[in-house]
Scaffold this motif. Structure first.
Motif, PDB file in Angstrom:
ATOM      1  N   LEU A 158       0.793  -1.226   0.000  1.00  0.00           N
ATOM      2  CA  LEU A 158       0.000   0.000   0.000  1.00  0.00           C
ATOM      3  C   LEU A 158       0.828   1.280   0.000  1.00  0.00           C
ATOM      4  CD1 LEU A 158      -2.869  -0.967   2.471  1.00  0.00           C
ATOM      5  CD2 LEU A 158      -2.886  -0.997  -0.015  1.00  0.00           C
ATOM      6  N   PHE A 159       1.918   1.326   0.768  1.00  0.00           N
ATOM      7  CA  PHE A 159       2.634   2.577   0.902  1.00  0.00           C
ATOM      8  C   PHE A 159       3.277   3.069  -0.392  1.00  0.00           C
ATOM      9  CE2 PHE A 159       2.744   1.622   5.592  1.00  0.00           C
ATOM     10  CZ  PHE A 159       1.848   2.621   5.912  1.00  0.00           C
ATOM     11  N   PRO A 160       3.827   2.205  -1.251  1.00  0.00           N
ATOM     12  CA  PRO A 160       4.312   2.721  -2.537  1.00  0.00           C
ATOM     13  C   PRO A 160       3.218   3.382  -3.367  1.00  0.00           C
ATOM     14  CG  PRO A 160       5.239   0.552  -2.111  1.00  0.00           C
ATOM     15  CD  PRO A 160       4.194   0.789  -1.046  1.00  0.00           C
ATOM     16  N   ILE A 161       1.995   2.859  -3.283  1.00  0.00           N
ATOM     17  CA  ILE A 161       0.873   3.463  -4.010  1.00  0.00           C
ATOM     18  C   ILE A 161       0.549   4.840  -3.437  1.00  0.00           C
ATOM     19  CG2 ILE A 161      -1.561   3.188  -4.627  1.00  0.00           C
ATOM     20  CD1 ILE A 161      -1.127   0.141  -4.402  1.00  0.00           C
ATOM     21  N   VAL A 162       0.582   4.933  -2.108  1.00  0.00           N
ATOM     22  CA  VAL A 162       0.325   6.211  -1.443  1.00  0.00           C
ATOM     23  C   VAL A 162       1.397   7.236  -1.825  1.00  0.00           C
ATOM     24  CG1 VAL A 162       0.217   7.360   0.804  1.00  0.00           C
ATOM     25  CG2 VAL A 162      -0.918   5.161   0.474  1.00  0.00           C
ATOM     26  N   PHE A 163       2.666   6.819  -1.817  1.00  0.00           N
ATOM     27  CA  PHE A 163       3.761   7.722  -2.192  1.00  0.00           C
ATOM     28  C   PHE A 163       3.653   8.127  -3.659  1.00  0.00           C
ATOM     29  CE2 PHE A 163       6.161   5.850   1.506  1.00  0.00           C
ATOM     30  CZ  PHE A 163       6.277   7.044   2.206  1.00  0.00           C
ATOM     31  N   ALA A 164       3.244   7.180  -4.511  1.00  0.00           N
ATOM     32  CA  ALA A 164       3.120   7.485  -5.940  1.00  0.00           C
ATOM     33  C   ALA A 164       2.096   8.575  -6.195  1.00  0.00           C
ATOM     34  CB  ALA A 164       2.748   6.219  -6.718  1.00  0.00           C
ATOM     35  N   PHE A 203      -8.160   8.237  -3.229  1.00  0.00           N
ATOM     36  CA  PHE A 203      -7.497   9.315  -3.968  1.00  0.00           C
ATOM     37  C   PHE A 203      -6.243   8.791  -4.669  1.00  0.00           C
ATOM     38  CE2 PHE A 203      -4.064  12.482  -3.971  1.00  0.00           C
ATOM     39  CZ  PHE A 203      -4.605  13.394  -4.876  1.00  0.00           C
ATOM     40  N   ALA A 204      -5.465   7.960  -3.939  1.00  0.00           N
ATOM     41  CA  ALA A 204      -4.243   7.409  -4.524  1.00  0.00           C
ATOM     42  C   ALA A 204      -4.553   6.551  -5.745  1.00  0.00           C
ATOM     43  CB  ALA A 204      -3.486   6.590  -3.475  1.00  0.00           C
ATOM     44  N   PHE A 205      -5.541   5.666  -5.617  1.00  0.00           N
ATOM     45  CA  PHE A 205      -5.896   4.793  -6.737  1.00  0.00           C
ATOM     46  C   PHE A 205      -6.474   5.590  -7.908  1.00  0.00           C
ATOM     47  CE2 PHE A 205      -6.202   1.387  -3.395  1.00  0.00           C
ATOM     48  CZ  PHE A 205      -5.171   0.606  -3.902  1.00  0.00           C
ATOM     49  N   GLY A 206      -7.079   6.711  -7.602  1.00  0.00           N
ATOM     50  CA  GLY A 206      -7.657   7.531  -8.652  1.00  0.00           C
ATOM     51  C   GLY A 206      -6.650   8.363  -9.413  1.00  0.00           C
ATOM     52  N   ASN A 207      -5.382   8.349  -8.950  1.00  0.00           N
ATOM     53  CA  ASN A 207      -4.376   9.210  -9.561  1.00  0.00           C
ATOM     54  C   ASN A 207      -3.081   8.476  -9.911  1.00  0.00           C
ATOM     55  OD1 ASN A 207      -5.337  12.284  -9.352  1.00  0.00           O
ATOM     56  ND2 ASN A 207      -6.085  11.187  -7.549  1.00  0.00           N
ATOM     57  N   VAL A 208      -3.153   7.152 -10.055  1.00  0.00           N
ATOM     58  CA  VAL A 208      -1.994   6.376 -10.512  1.00  0.00           C
ATOM     59  C   VAL A 208      -2.432   5.484 -11.671  1.00  0.00           C
ATOM     60  CG1 VAL A 208      -0.862   6.380  -8.245  1.00  0.00           C
ATOM     61  CG2 VAL A 208      -2.444   4.527  -8.819  1.00  0.00           C
ATOM     62  N   ALA A 209      -1.459   5.013 -12.418  1.00  0.00           N
ATOM     63  CA  ALA A 209      -1.759   4.152 -13.563  1.00  0.00           C
ATOM     64  C   ALA A 209      -2.394   2.843 -13.108  1.00  0.00           C
ATOM     65  CB  ALA A 209      -0.457   3.861 -14.325  1.00  0.00           C
ATOM     66  N   PHE A 210      -3.416   2.413 -13.834  1.00  0.00           N
ATOM     67  CA  PHE A 210      -4.171   1.191 -13.519  1.00  0.00           C
ATOM     68  C   PHE A 210      -4.795   1.235 -12.118  1.00  0.00           C
ATOM     69  CE2 PHE A 210      -0.655  -0.078 -16.357  1.00  0.00           C
ATOM     70  CZ  PHE A 210      -1.402  -0.462 -17.464  1.00  0.00           C
ATOM     71  N   GLY A 211      -4.968   2.456 -11.611  1.00  0.00           N
ATOM     72  CA  GLY A 211      -5.480   2.619 -10.249  1.00  0.00           C
ATOM     73  C   GLY A 211      -6.909   2.130 -10.077  1.00  0.00           C
ATOM     74  N   GLN A 212      -7.732   2.283 -11.111  1.00  0.00           N
ATOM     75  CA  GLN A 212      -9.129   1.854 -10.997  1.00  0.00           C
ATOM     76  C   GLN A 212      -9.209   0.346 -10.755  1.00  0.00           C
ATOM     77  OE1 GLN A 212     -11.632   3.129 -14.215  1.00  0.00           O
ATOM     78  NE2 GLN A 212     -13.384   1.908 -13.569  1.00  0.00           N
TER      79      GLN A 212
END
Length: 467
Positions: free
Chosen positions: A276-282, A300-309
């Motif tokens: 989880l934390f790398p996704i949060v940092f990304a 918010f993190a998943f909504g703003n990284v690649a393949f986050g959805q």
């Protein structure tokens, strides 16, 4: 002398099913988010070392005590303590402690179902793409809108409770065992998928440093939090592990199996943090914002990284499974007890208990909206009020249930079980159930149950009350 008791509810097919069941009970929302968060806040690797030591000295002895009591008696927690206490020449009133633990489990389930319902809601929301490209403020406003809608919360709370009751109503083999054989491997697979994805974000090493950098000067800062979380992370103190132990095969190594559960639970917690934390940092977020932001910072993190959805859907399915596996373990002890005492069919017992938990859970639902102004235990200018509408301080309904169960009843339940196994059952009964070949290992296990764990639990109890 060995016993030949057989559970009227059936039993696990093997020790591995018990490991899946006990791990499912232990791995909940706290393992997926709270433990990794605490690692980062309280000193990284230093906290991990303290946590592992506390697991060995407090969590494991209590889990061992619960499991051996359950397997020895082959009955629900209250009946188990009653039978074994009388067998050892002690008062049957020891069963009151187990009965209180089972009530505690139902109270926890009442609000756990509400939070589990949120995860179901977010699976749909994430799948629809509601969080794609949103700002942190928009996600916060979205979560506020969700909790402000009592009808929406009640719908998901009802669905989650029905899913939990359905598993319990089918019984140990057709319900619990069959569902856990699917749920737990699925949980592990999804966790590994998230871990693999986090390695592609470019922030994996940053996440590892956040979790595991050794901060020796902060070692004492995390001591009490580590003790508390070690006790609570293994799902001990309410009888869930005890009733699962009642279904455990006699020939299985009890001590080795319990150690395996503790290691697997800790492994899941660590992998969750690494995932989880790398996704949060990304996404440029601060990972120390707190465990209560799982439904704000991570969407918010998943909504703003690649393949986050896609990964967001995987994550909230993971959360839902973790919550579901914990929820069924909270319902099973009282269901088993009432089936033993009343001989009413399991399906009817499960329905009425689930309905009772659902009804109490409405108080948690309303705590976020129409009862938001209802405050209990208010201290206003030195004047204490049991209840006051619109007070600035105090606890809402959800806060009262959470405080009563987590800070009072859980530690007392764990203390009751470990003292019972260490002092009431008798050395020979404990020795027979543990079946440890080494006299030194048996002496160590008994010493931990008799002295170290009770003292540790009392420290946790005092710390929880004075937080």
């Amino acid at each position: 002398m060995s016993t030949d008791r057989v559970s009227v509810h059936g039993g696990w097919a093997s020790r591995w099913v018990f490991i899946l069941a006990a791990t499912g009970s232990a791995v909940g929302l706290g393992s997926i988010w709270k433990f990794p968060y605490m690692v980062g806040v309280y000193g990284g690797g230093a906290f991990v070392l303290v946590f592992l030591a506390c697991i060995a000295l407090i969590g494991l002895p209590v889990m061992l005590a619960e499991t051996l009591i359950g397997r020895r008696a082959r009955q629900s927690p209250a009946n188990a303590l009653k039978v074994l206490a009388l067998e050892a020449g002690h008062s049957a009133r020891w069963s009151w402690g187990a009965f209180a633990g089972m009530i505690t489990a139902l109270l926890i389930l009442s609000f756990y179902s509400v939070v589990g319902g949120w995860s179901l809601d977010y699976i749909i929301d994430m799948g629809r793409g509601d969080f794609q490209g949103v700002t942190a403020d928009q996600v916060g406003a979205y979560f506020s809108a969700v909790t402000a809608d009592p009808w929406r919360l009640t719908l998901w709370h009802t669905l989650f409770m029905l899913l939990s009751a359905l598993v319990i109503a089918k019984g140990v083999v057709a319900g619990l065992e069959r569902s856990l054989r699917v749920m737990m491997p699925l949980l592990f697979v999804m966790l590994l998928v998230l871990l693999g994805y986090s390695m592609t974000t470019g922030h994996f090493m940053q996440g590892l440093h956040f979790m595991f950098d050794f901060s020796l000067e902060r070692l004492l800062d995390g001591l009490l939090p580590a003790m508390g979380h070690a006790f609570f992370s293994l799902s001990v103190g309410v009888g869930s592990i005890m009733i699962y132990g009642a279904y455990m095969p006699k020939h299985s190594s009890l001590a080795g199996t319990v150690v395996g559960v503790a290691l697997l639970d800790t492994f899941v917690s660590l992998v969750a943090g690494m995932a989880l934390f790398p996704i949060v940092f990304a996404a440029g977020l601060n990972p120390s914002e707190g465990p209560g932001l799982m439904f704000i910072s991570l969407p918010f993190a998943f909504g703003n990284v690649a393949f986050g959805q896609l990964m967001g859907v995987v994550f909230f399915i993971l959360v839902a499974i973790a919550a579901w596996s914990s929820a069924i373990s909270l319902l099973e002890p009282m269901v088993a007890y009432l089936v033993e005492r009343t001989k009413i069919r399991r399906g009817w017992v499960t329905f009425w208990l689930a309905f009772s938990c659902w009804f109490v859970g409405l108080g948690t639902v309303f705590s976020f909206n129409i009862w938001q102004q209802a405050k209990f235990f208010v201290n206003e200018g030195g004047v204490f009020h049991l209840y006051q509408w619109g007070a600035a301080g105090g606890l809402d309904f959800f806060g009262v249930i959470d405080f009563f169960t987590s800070r009072i009843m859980l530690p007392l339940g764990g203390l009751c079980f470990v003292v019972f196994a260490g002092w009431v059952m008798g050395r020979e009964a404990v020795r027979d159930e543990l079946s440890l070949r080494s006299p030194l290992l048996f002496a160590l296990a008994l010493f931990l149950m008799r002295y170290v764990a009770p003292v540790g639990i009392l420290v946790v109890f005092a710390a929880q009350l004075w937080k």
